[in-house]
Design an enzyme around this catalytic site. Sequence first.
Site, short mmCIF file in Angstrom:
data_model
loop_
_atom_site.label_atom_id
_atom_site.label_comp_id
_atom_site.label_asym_id
_atom_site.label_seq_id
_atom_site.Cartn_x
_atom_site.Cartn_y
_atom_site.Cartn_z
N TYR A 72 4.42 -2.44 10.20
CA TYR A 72 4.41 -1.37 9.18
C TYR A 72 4.13 -1.97 7.81
CZ TYR A 72 6.37 1.73 5.59
OH TYR A 72 6.55 2.48 4.44
N THR A 76 5.38 0.73 -0.58
CA THR A 76 6.76 0.37 -0.28
C THR A 76 7.08 -1.04 -0.76
OG1 THR A 76 8.21 -0.20 1.58
CG2 THR A 76 5.88 -0.27 2.02
#
Length: 349
Positions: A157, A132
Amino acid sequence: MSKKILITGGAGFIGSHVVRLFVNKYPSYHIFNLDALTYAGNLENIKDIAEATNYTFIKGDINDVNFLNTLFDEHKFDGVIHLAAESHVDRSIKNPNIFIETNVIGTANLLSAFKDACQSDFKNKLFYNISTDEVYGSLGKTGLFTEETPYDPQSPYAASKAASDHMVRAFGNTFQLPFIISNCSNNYGANHFPEKLIPLCIHNIKKNKSLPVYGDGQYTRDWLFVEDHANAIDLIFHEGKVGETYNIGGCNEWTNLDLVHLLCELMDEKLDREKGHSAKLITFVKDRAGHDRRYAIDASKLMNELGWRPSVSFEEGLVKTINWYFTNEKWLTNVTSGSYKDYYKNMYH
Ligand code: NAD
Ligand code: TYD
């Protein structure tokens, strides 16, 4: 050429599109889809290819080392495309540990199983880690994330995904394990679990429920249609250079507030509601802790070197997405009953 490819997390949002693309496009490959079917995994997402002769679903957990070692020994996969992860920032704020287990240790388990099964003969093999843009941290008002931007993850995360990328590069450096990493911006499209902003708003607008916008709503994300991400993954897997990183993004920045307004307009049209009806549901709520202000991707390496382009405009992609949620009402009802109700109550009340 015939290949055995393991895709992890293929019952989730992005994984389901990648699995479908590979099963349909490459009849000579055998695609193994390994997924633990957590709250985010759903076999409904890939039911159309469940019976394909070049496809096998395996229910299993990447945290289970013995299971992984047996699986890799048995199949000697040529390639791994690794998407299995805990993926929601808000959940990582409430419970960081499961993100460390699955995203960091789970990735290390997969790398070890792959390395051991190859017995260090990596000819024509590849481990492709799907990551990501959140690993790069937050941008100010200007600038874009390039492949050279230093990692600066801000949420549990993002930190777990950064650690996963580091582990992949470390196996590349230490054991000459052939890898590629791609870092993508925010995806949207069919099969998106309604804990994330776009499907949550589509669901709530349909139900005339309030639309929770965190903080001042001026946080910015760069949105990409999920099928364009799947196409980029296909291209990178087949034509990307081993050891390289590719950024993937839509060149499509929106503040959350503008995006929610656009969704309201499109949904009012779809539902034959009076103009401005749904926008009245917008409610500013308490901000996310440590909220990254802006993400935006420079995808020029992928575009210039491999010729990738997004295929749909944002408005086209959103209309397709909204239509999908309308024709798949049962999917939405199923995933928003049961534990989702507790999650929602906990998160928003
Ligand atoms: P998702 O949460 O929809 O799906 C994750 C899948 O992984 C689910 O099917 C789940 O069952 C499975 N899974 C979770 N833990 C597992 C475990 N221990 N063992 C096996 N399977 C397990 O996630 P997504 O949005 O499809 O994201 C897929 C990948 O892409 C993730 O690695 C994520 O970090 C990355 N990514 C996502 C986005 C985005 O906008 N959603 C953007 C860039 C990168
Ligand atoms: P999200 O879809 O969770 O993706 P990410 O955190 O990975 O970017 O959130 C997108 C943006 O929308 C992010 O800035 C947080 C914000 N947001 C809200 O304002 N309200 C919500 O209810 C949710 C889920 C997100």
